[in-house]
Each structure stands twice: as structure tokens, then as C-alpha cells.
Design a protein around this motif. Sequence first.
Motif, PDB file in Angstrom:
ATOM      1  N   ALA A 143      15.236  65.481   5.219  1.00 18.17           N
ATOM      2  CA  ALA A 143      15.266  63.449   4.918  1.00 18.17           C
ATOM      3  C   ALA A 143      16.333  62.898   5.820  1.00 18.17           C
ATOM      4  CB  ALA A 143      15.759  63.772   3.318  1.00 18.17           C
ATOM      5  N   HIS A 144      16.969  63.417   6.180  1.00 22.91           N
ATOM      6  CA  HIS A 144      18.169  62.707   7.471  1.00 22.91           C
ATOM      7  C   HIS A 144      17.155  62.311   8.228  1.00 22.91           C
ATOM      8  CE1 HIS A 144      22.160  62.985   6.548  1.00 22.91           C
ATOM      9  NE2 HIS A 144      22.529  63.567   5.725  1.00 22.91           N
ATOM     10  N   VAL A 145      16.436  63.227   8.956  1.00 25.98           N
ATOM     11  CA  VAL A 145      15.344  62.800  10.161  1.00 25.98           C
ATOM     12  C   VAL A 145      14.595  61.916  10.324  1.00 25.98           C
ATOM     13  CG1 VAL A 145      14.208  63.587  11.906  1.00 25.98           C
ATOM     14  CG2 VAL A 145      16.025  65.544  10.596  1.00 25.98           C
ATOM     15  N   ALA A 196      29.132  69.787  13.418  1.00 27.21           N
ATOM     16  CA  ALA A 196      30.450  68.840  13.898  1.00 27.21           C
ATOM     17  C   ALA A 196      31.355  67.792  13.112  1.00 27.21           C
ATOM     18  CB  ALA A 196      28.844  68.079  14.964  1.00 27.21           C
ATOM     19  N   GLY A 197      30.440  67.754  12.223  1.00 25.56           N
ATOM     20  CA  GLY A 197      31.221  66.411  11.204  1.00 25.56           C
ATOM     21  C   GLY A 197      32.770  67.414  10.616  1.00 25.56           C
ATOM     22  N   GLU A 198      32.640  68.606  10.427  1.00 24.42           N
ATOM     23  CA  GLU A 198      33.496  69.494   9.702  1.00 24.42           C
ATOM     24  C   GLU A 198      34.583  69.535  11.183  1.00 24.42           C
ATOM     25  OE1 GLU A 198      31.253  73.383   9.239  1.00 24.42           O
ATOM     26  OE2 GLU A 198      32.650  74.252   8.321  1.00 24.42           O
ATOM     27  N   TYR A 206      40.601  62.814   3.713  1.00 20.99           N
ATOM     28  CA  TYR A 206      39.008  62.716   4.385  1.00 20.99           C
ATOM     29  C   TYR A 206      38.218  62.247   4.063  1.00 20.99           C
ATOM     30  CZ  TYR A 206      34.524  64.995   2.954  1.00 20.99           C
ATOM     31  OH  TYR A 206      33.754  65.285   3.063  1.00 20.99           O
ATOM     32  N   PRO A 207      36.980  61.690   3.823  1.00 22.04           N
ATOM     33  CA  PRO A 207      36.623  62.242   5.684  1.00 22.04           C
ATOM     34  C   PRO A 207      37.234  61.647   6.728  1.00 22.04           C
ATOM     35  CG  PRO A 207      34.818  60.757   4.292  1.00 22.04           C
ATOM     36  CD  PRO A 207      36.484  60.349   3.616  1.00 22.04           C
ATOM     37  N   GLY A 208      37.085  62.788   6.889  1.00 22.78           N
ATOM     38  CA  GLY A 208      38.213  62.919   8.698  1.00 22.78           C
ATOM     39  C   GLY A 208      37.043  61.488   9.697  1.00 22.78           C
ATOM     40  N   GLY A 209      35.880  62.113  10.065  1.00 25.15           N
ATOM     41  CA  GLY A 209      35.684  61.308  11.045  1.00 25.15           C
ATOM     42  C   GLY A 209      35.332  59.521  11.018  1.00 25.15           C
ATOM     43  N   PRO A 210      35.313  59.365  10.049  1.00 26.62           N
ATOM     44  CA  PRO A 210      35.536  57.438  10.501  1.00 26.62           C
ATOM     45  C   PRO A 210      36.996  57.266  10.612  1.00 26.62           C
ATOM     46  CG  PRO A 210      34.395  57.857   8.492  1.00 26.62           C
ATOM     47  CD  PRO A 210      34.585  59.939   8.579  1.00 26.62           C
ATOM     48  N   GLY A 250      25.760  62.204   9.047  1.00 27.09           N
ATOM     49  CA  GLY A 250      26.590  61.460   9.023  1.00 27.09           C
ATOM     50  C   GLY A 250      27.906  61.105  10.236  1.00 27.09           C
ATOM     51  N   VAL A 251      27.434  61.929  10.902  1.00 22.49           N
ATOM     52  CA  VAL A 251      28.328  61.418  12.531  1.00 22.49           C
ATOM     53  C   VAL A 251      27.355  60.444  13.023  1.00 22.49           C
ATOM     54  CG1 VAL A 251      28.908  63.500  14.069  1.00 22.49           C
ATOM     55  CG2 VAL A 251      28.955  63.844  12.595  1.00 22.49           C
ATOM     56  N   SER A 252      26.457  60.751  13.219  1.00 19.97           N
ATOM     57  CA  SER A 252      26.003  59.804  14.452  1.00 19.97           C
ATOM     58  C   SER A 252      25.834  58.694  12.960  1.00 19.97           C
ATOM     59  CB  SER A 252      24.671  59.871  13.379  1.00 19.97           C
ATOM     60  OG  SER A 252      23.652  59.722  12.335  1.00 19.97           O
TER      61      SER A 252
END
Length: 343
Positions: free
Chosen positions: A118-120, A169-171, A184-188, A278-280
Motif C-alpha cells: 500500500a505504501h508503494v 531506516a526509520g528505526e 518519539y518518533p525521532g525521524g521528524p 514514512g522516511v520518504s
Amino acid sequence: MNSDNPIYILGIESSCDDTSAAVLHNDKILANIVAGQEVHRLYGGVVPELASRAHQQHIVPVVDKALKQAGIKPGDLHGIAYTQGPGLLGSLLVGSSFAKSLGLALGIPVFPIHHMKAHVLAHFIADPDMSPPPFPFICLTVSGGHTQLLKVADHNTFEILGETTDDAAGEAFDKAAKILGLPYPGGPEIDKLAQNGDPKKFTFSKPKVPGLDFSFSGLKTGFRNFVEKNQRSDPEFIRENINDLCASLQHTIIEMLMEQLVVASTQTGIRHIALAGGVSANSSLRKILQATAREKDWVTYIPPLQYCTDNGAMIAIAGWFAYQDSSAGKSSDAARARWAINE
Ligand code: KG4
Ligand code: ZN
């Protein structure tokens, strides 16, 4: 399918810590509601039991809001798509039980959807801010639980060219943020602080993995050791260097992703390159991919932010494809915590 024959699909996503519902009119989104779960911030990561409880609280109001925003009633729906897996079992059970019960009550088909597919497939939502990639294309799918380089031959055929052998990668973003004391979440958070940092200030060794696979666990350990060592001589090390630490770590993760993406494109000869997961949403990854595309003569497909992190719209568009394939599920379909994309 044209608008003379409108099909309404409800998409429900509950695989991790976001409860989301979307309504699709053919391939157009009428509503895409996402309820996040603040409760996990206290713990620096998703607590599965708390996530399932929060999904139970959110699911009815989120679906209700999506239907109201779309201006339709439950009886107008032609099908319900829900995330069958992969994800946290308790979280998946809330969305799947809800979807199957509603489908049964309304007498309409339900479509069990693979979260990573679904992400794709989010790329195929009709939206003026994006255009769908032509088949075959390569998709770099980077989320909190998965990192995959996929060759997408059609909307149902996904070949894994490479994937992570350990952390996603998100982890890596989330664990590094935890080491730095960020929420958390750390990415943003890392993305935001990195914008004022020097990506070349610190260097971290990149583990070598065979073929087109990835490994992020060694980077996380190297990062932790580096930070702890510097903190022993300077207790203020993190505070004084937070922007540079974020920028340098982010730069390393992006380099690791881009190096494999370049090899994948060269090996397959495919120059249509999509980003998903998410990382995109990462601002630097988006820029670096565009810069690499100019250099390599690639055509890139980068989804608008609302389709990057988990959302019901991507489940609904996958449901739209399943509806056209007449591949409805059964009430006995069980939620699947683990599920390979090419199974
Ligand atoms: O796809 P997603 O919403 O959920 C999963 O399927 O896992 O991805 C969540 C991941 C988290 O690890 C989060 O930190 C990361 O996506 N993320 C980001 C950004 N926004 C979300 N990572 C880097 N930069 C961002 N801007
Ligand atoms: Zn996801």
C-alpha cells in the motif's frame, strides 16, 4: 472506471501507532483522517498494548469523520479495505475486526491489504501533486519497520532487490533520536534539527553488506558509542552539538540508501525511481534524491507528505486495485504480524 459509475472504498489503517481512515471515490481521495497516538512519546517508542487500546478508542470517531468529510453514508460504500499486515498484531486486530464487521453488516466486500504494498501503491492516488510511475519502476520503501528496494512490475508484482538485514531506516532515526534524548518518533525531530547542522561535522562508519541489502544496526551502535565517549569528556556534548549530530547521522543514513539505489538502477537499467514510506517525508532525502536524479537522468516520483507516513488513503487505493481484480477477502482472514511482500 469513470465517474458515471462511482465506486466508494473505505480504507482503514491500524498497523502501528496511527489510526487512519480514508474514503476514495474511484481513485480520488475524498477524505484521509489520521489520529496519532501521543501516549508513546512518554516511552520513546511504540508500546504495543497501549497502541491497541488507542486504536480501539480512535477507530469509530476516525471512520465516522472520514465518511462525514467525504459526504457519504456507510450504505454508499462499495467495499472496505483494511491493513491485514505486517504490523503489531493487537493493532492489526482492531482495524481488521472493525472492517470485517462493518463489511458483514453492510453486505459489501472487504479487501485485506499488505501494508508495504500500500505504501508503494499510494503513488497511484489521483492527485494533482503527483503522477503515477510507469511499470516497471524501482521503489525505495523506507519506513519504521521496513527498508526495501523493490522492482515493481505491476500493481501486484513486487520483486525484492534488497532489504535490511536488521533495523529499518526509520528505526535508525528513531533509535538515534532516543540516544540524543529526543522524543518519539525521532525521524521528524532529527530532520528538523539537521536543517541547522553540518552534515560533514561527524563521520560514522557505514557497515558493508553484500548485494543490495542494508544494515543499520551497526550504525546505531557506532553512533551510541561515539556519543557516550564524547559525553564522558564533555557532559554537555549532546546539547552543544545536537544540530550537527542530527545532520551528520541523517547524512550517513541517506548516503547508505542512495548508494544502494544507484546500484539497483544501474543493475536493472530502470530509471523511474519512486520513494515510499514514512522516511520518504525526510526533507534532505527528498532533495538528495532529486539532485541524484538530475545527475543520473532519472525520473523521480516523490509522494506528497500526507501519503508518506501511515495513512488510510494508501490502503484505500490498494483496495481500489483489489476491487477491480475482484480479490475480496474472507471473514476468516487472520491478521498477519509478519508477511513478506512477495509472498
Ligand atoms: O511508514 P511509517 O509512517 O510507519 C511504518 O510503517 O513504520 O514510518 C514511520 C517512520 C518512523 O520511523 C519515523 O521516525 C519516520 O518514519 N519518519 C521520518 C520522517 N517522518 C517520519 N524519518 C525521517 N525524517 C522524517 N521527516
Ligand atoms: Zn507504514
